[in-house]
Write a protein that holds these residues in place. Structure first.
Motif: not given
Length: 563
Positions: A354-355, A375-385, A408-411
């Motif tokens: 699990h990762y 444009g410019s985009y800032l994306i912060n996310s949690l992930f599982y693989k 992948e979940k960006a919030m």
């Protein structure tokens, strides 16, 4: 007299030095594939033509002095195939050596004597043609079975009595299995800056388990792949006891290397890269990488740090990987400048890897297409693989399966400029029925909401639907592909091996891609085609041509199997 002698010597040397450019096989030969096909006969004669990708090398030429060796080698090979009365004749025709093979009547097996327990491994049958390789492979299969099932100290007496007068073969195989053995203690003699605990993790056998040589081999391969040790010895000790102790001796070698890569595919064009790697960065198998990649579509620079042992209270041991990269890439419709910081923790739980972790992306998109939202985009996310890889080879798999699941979940709560949930699942299955290999794969993607185009799913290309160019399948806006928020991408392929290194393939690909959330498009994009594979030292060289209708097609070149 002296004058005539010199002339005679010169003429003799000229005749002996005659060079031929071609070699031809006639008589009882196979036209496409078989025991006596051209590729096999060339190999028997120790003739090697340069691989397709080595265009700078010329084809071999032949000397008249080699003809006797060709005849001798082909005669011995025919005997090993059971044609003990075979004849091989040679002649020359201008710049060609012509070798004619006449197999005649094959020798048959008159009797077989072996224990019932091992008859299932026999590749020969009474009344059938005797082949030396069947006899040899049968012995190897029995040997392997014994060594994998606790009998490494067996004794085997195997004879194939060939009677040329009666023209028959009698086979006699006698086996004494010896004492049944189990794994005992393991003694590790390790002079490196690596804890023995990390070495033990690579060992696939356990004390008191039934002795199995394949687990020793797998353990050896795991230790070798660490890239740290110059010398590895794994020596079993067969004493009077039923326990077999294993003595492992390890000597650390050079752990730092500088690697370079060159390649080509039909999308990126020519590409190259260089990478500095330290496989034992400050000891204990920590790894550090620093590298760059340059292609005709852009470039990428990156660093990578890996620690195989990070311990947390109560939770136990994890692996840690930190990746930092910057890339500028030209896609159809937009250019992308992307910086990524990715931290991944890994843990084996319930015998699965699990990762999980977090990712920070800063993406600057430039486009003259109004639908692609510059444009410019800032994306912060949690992930599982989750990855399950049971293929027998990552580069050229012939058996096994592969499964992966990525979430992948960006919030916005993490400071992200957008909020979405992404799922990507993939499955592959490969099965060999020699000389055929059949493979199937499918990939499914889902996005919880519409996002900027760089987060969409795309299809088409060498590793997807091969009737389309890279990322060119599906909806377009002003001529540029825009991908979708839902994807099902499937491929079915059959591979036929003409020789050990050369195969042809046929395939069918089908894909559906959706622009609407939670609604998969009913329209399927289908393509059919064929390809060629050549197994080189750098992996399978791949050529595919896919047709989506009579007039439209796409050509793909690359390295590695699609499955």
């Amino acid at each position: 007299m002296k004058k005539y002698l010199i002339t005679f010597i010169i003429l003799t040397l000229f005749i002996n030095a005659k060079v031929f450019n071609n070699i031809e096989f006639r008589g009882d030969v196979d036209l496409v594939s078989g025991e006596f096909d051209r590729a096999t006969l060339l190999k028997i004669c120790h003739i090697e033509y340069p691989p397709i990708y080595k265009i700078w090398k010329s084809d071999p030429t032949f000397d008249s002095k080699q003809i006797d060796d060709f005849v001798e080698n082909l005669t011995k090979y025919a005997h090993s195939m059971g044609y003990y009365h075979a004849e091989v004749h040679a002649k020359t025709d201008e710049d060609t050596i012509v070798l004619t093979i006449i197999k005649k009547e094959p020798i048959k097996i008159k009797s077989i004597k072996m224990d019932n327990e091992f008859q299932r491994f026999a590749l020969f049958k009474k009344g059938r043609r005797f082949r030396t390789k069947d006899f040899t492979q049968t012995k190897k299969k029995i040997t392997r079975y014994l060594e994998e099932h606790g009998y490494p100290t067996y004794k085997m007496k195997a004879k194939a009595l060939v009677d040329l007068d009666l023209y028959q073969v009698d086979i006699d195989i006698q086996i004494d299995k010896g004492k049944k053995r189990y794994f005992g203690d393991t003694d590790i003699n390790n002079s490196s800056k690596i804890d023995n605990e990390l070495i033990i993790e690579q060992i696939k056998y356990k004390k008191d388990e039934l002795y199995d040589v394949s687990k020793l081999e797998e353990s050896y391969d795991n230790i070798y792949r660490l890239g740290v040790f110059d010398k590895i010895k794994m020596e079993p000790e067969f004493n009077s006891s039923s326990e077999t102790n294993i003595d492992i001796k390890l000597q650390e070698g050079k752990t730092k290397e500088l690697a370079s890569r060159l390649g080509y595919d039909t999308y990126e064009g020519f590409r190259g890269g260089a990478e500095y790697i330290d496989h034992n960065f400050f000891g204990n198998l920590r790894e550090f990488r620093l590298g760059g990649k340059l292609t005709q579509k852009g470039y990428k620079a990156y660093t990578n740090f890996y620690d195989p042992k990070v311990t947390f209270p109560i939770l136990g041991k994890f692996t840690l990987r930190n990746e930092l990269s910057y890339q500028r890439w030209e896609y159809d419709g937009y250019d992308e400048a992307l910086t990524i910081e990715k931290v991944t923790f890994g843990k084996n739980f319930l015998h699965l890897d699990h990762y999980f972790g977090f990712q920070i992306e800063n993406n600057k998109v430039e486009s003259d297409n109004g639908a692609l939202l510059s444009g410019s985009y800032l994306i912060n996310s949690l992930f599982y693989k989750l990855v399950i890889d049971k293929r027998d080879s990552p580069m050229d798999a012939k058996n096994g399966y592969y499964t992966s699941l990525y979430l992948e979940k960006a919030m916005t709560k993490l400071g992200s400029q957008m909020d979405y949930f992404k799922i990507l699942a993939e499955g592959r299955y490969i099965k060999e029925y020699a000389p055929m290999v059949f493979a199937f794969k499918t990939k499914m993607g889902w996005l919880s909401q519409d996002t900027p185009v760089f987060k969409h799913f795309f299809a088409g290309g060498a590793m997807s639907n091969r009737g389309f160019e890279y990322r060119d399948l599906g909806p377009h806006y002003d001529g540029d592909p825009i991908g979708g928020v839902g994807l099902i991408d499937s491929s079915l392929e059959s591979r036929y091996y003409l020789s050990q290194n050369f195969s042809v393939v046929g395939f069918m690909d089908a894909t559906t891609i959706s622009e609407e959330v939670d609604k998969y498009n009913s329209h399927w994009y289908r393509s059919y085609g064929f390809g060629i594979r050549y197994l080189s030292v750098i992996g399978p060289l791949r050529f595919d041509i896919g047709f989506r209708n009579y007039n439209d097609f796409a050509i793909h070149l690359g390295i590695g199997q699609v499955f």
